[in-house]
Design a protein around this motif. Structure first.
Motif, mmCIF file in Angstrom:
data_model
loop_
_atom_site.group_PDB
_atom_site.id
_atom_site.type_symbol
_atom_site.label_atom_id
_atom_site.label_comp_id
_atom_site.label_asym_id
_atom_site.label_seq_id
_atom_site.Cartn_x
_atom_site.Cartn_y
_atom_site.Cartn_z
ATOM 1 N N ILE A 280 -38.403 103.259 -86.180
ATOM 2 C CA ILE A 280 -37.975 101.884 -85.927
ATOM 3 C C ILE A 280 -38.906 100.947 -86.682
ATOM 4 C CG2 ILE A 280 -37.621 100.114 -84.171
ATOM 5 C CD1 ILE A 280 -37.177 102.487 -82.197
ATOM 6 N N MET A 281 -38.323 100.085 -87.499
ATOM 7 C CA MET A 281 -39.112 99.142 -88.289
ATOM 8 C C MET A 281 -38.933 97.736 -87.703
ATOM 9 S SD MET A 281 -38.271 100.569 -92.126
ATOM 10 C CE MET A 281 -36.726 99.711 -92.123
ATOM 11 N N PRO A 282 -39.865 97.298 -86.867
ATOM 12 C CA PRO A 282 -39.712 95.980 -86.238
ATOM 13 C C PRO A 282 -39.544 94.844 -87.242
ATOM 14 C CG PRO A 282 -41.533 97.169 -85.257
ATOM 15 C CD PRO A 282 -41.080 97.961 -86.440
ATOM 16 N N THR B 48 -35.046 97.035 -75.312
ATOM 17 C CA THR B 48 -35.606 98.347 -74.975
ATOM 18 C C THR B 48 -34.486 99.330 -74.640
ATOM 19 O OG1 THR B 48 -37.658 97.350 -74.156
ATOM 20 C CG2 THR B 48 -37.160 99.581 -73.406
ATOM 21 N N SER B 49 -33.521 98.895 -73.828
ATOM 22 C CA SER B 49 -32.403 99.763 -73.453
ATOM 23 C C SER B 49 -31.564 100.148 -74.668
ATOM 24 C CB SER B 49 -31.520 99.075 -72.414
ATOM 25 O OG SER B 49 -32.231 98.892 -71.215
ATOM 26 N N LEU C 161 -38.488 112.753 -74.404
ATOM 27 C CA LEU C 161 -38.287 111.386 -73.933
ATOM 28 C C LEU C 161 -37.689 110.548 -75.060
ATOM 29 C CD1 LEU C 161 -41.646 110.793 -72.016
ATOM 30 C CD2 LEU C 161 -39.401 111.205 -71.037
ATOM 31 N N PRO C 162 -36.795 109.626 -74.730
ATOM 32 C CA PRO C 162 -36.160 108.811 -75.777
ATOM 33 C C PRO C 162 -36.968 107.579 -76.176
ATOM 34 C CG PRO C 162 -35.172 108.306 -73.676
ATOM 35 C CD PRO C 162 -36.187 109.394 -73.424
ATOM 36 N N TYR C 163 -38.269 107.643 -76.009
ATOM 37 C CA TYR C 163 -39.124 106.482 -76.320
ATOM 38 C C TYR C 163 -39.782 106.661 -77.683
ATOM 39 C CZ TYR C 163 -38.554 106.285 -71.265
ATOM 40 O OH TYR C 163 -38.032 106.284 -70.009
ATOM 41 N N HIS D 132 -30.017 104.295 -78.610
ATOM 42 C CA HIS D 132 -29.960 104.745 -80.008
ATOM 43 C C HIS D 132 -30.750 106.039 -80.180
ATOM 44 C CE1 HIS D 132 -30.908 104.851 -84.307
ATOM 45 N NE2 HIS D 132 -29.788 104.173 -84.460
ATOM 46 N N ASN D 133 -31.944 106.090 -79.609
ATOM 47 C CA ASN D 133 -32.763 107.302 -79.710
ATOM 48 C C ASN D 133 -32.097 108.486 -79.014
ATOM 49 O OD1 ASN D 133 -34.812 106.138 -81.219
ATOM 50 N ND2 ASN D 133 -36.034 105.595 -79.438
#
Length: 129
Positions: free
Chosen positions: A89-91, A48-49, A82-84, A54-55
């Motif tokens: 992002i492709m899991p 997550t961090s 927010l950087p969320y 990256h974001n």
């Protein structure tokens, strides 16, 4: 907005993003071993961090591009970002591993935005540095 409300909203957004990152097995830890459970929680927090970092770099790059085009970016504007972000992002995407030994480019720490006039009573300081 009530004092502390932004902090609660930011924490809620972080938790939702963290749950999204824990996509494997829908975020459910099935192992009963406490050591393995702790590993899973720590791995999720690390991942997550990394995605937030990256974001944040992507957001800073976008801000710099806007500034290069002549836009004035105010700290209040950035306080709303927010950087969320999970859209890009492709899991389960395909990721190249042949470039793992390449050192990444250094990133620019400075963002040319004046945060000194940001009014904490307006709640903007919850996101701004």
């Amino acid at each position: 907005m009530l004092p502390g409300t932004l902090h609660v909203l930011a924490r809620s957004a972080y938790n939702g993003f963290s749950q999204w990152v824990g996509f494997g097995n829908r975020g459910i830890i099935t192992d009963n071993d406490p050591v393995e459970q702790e590993k899973a929680v720590k791995f999720n927090a690390l991942l997550t961090s990394c995605l937030i970092f990256h974001n944040t770099l992507d957001i800073a790059k976008a801000v710099r591009a806007l500034q290069a085009e002549g836009w004035k970016v105010e700290p209040e504007d950035l306080a709303e970002v927010l950087p969320y972000l999970s859209e890009k992002i492709m899991p389960f995407g395909e990721y190249s591993t042949h470039e793992l030994d390449l050192a990444p480019e250094a990133y620019e720490l400075h963002l040319d935005v004046d945060f000194t006039n940001l009014d904490p009573s307006q709640g903007g300081s919850a996101y701004a540095p």
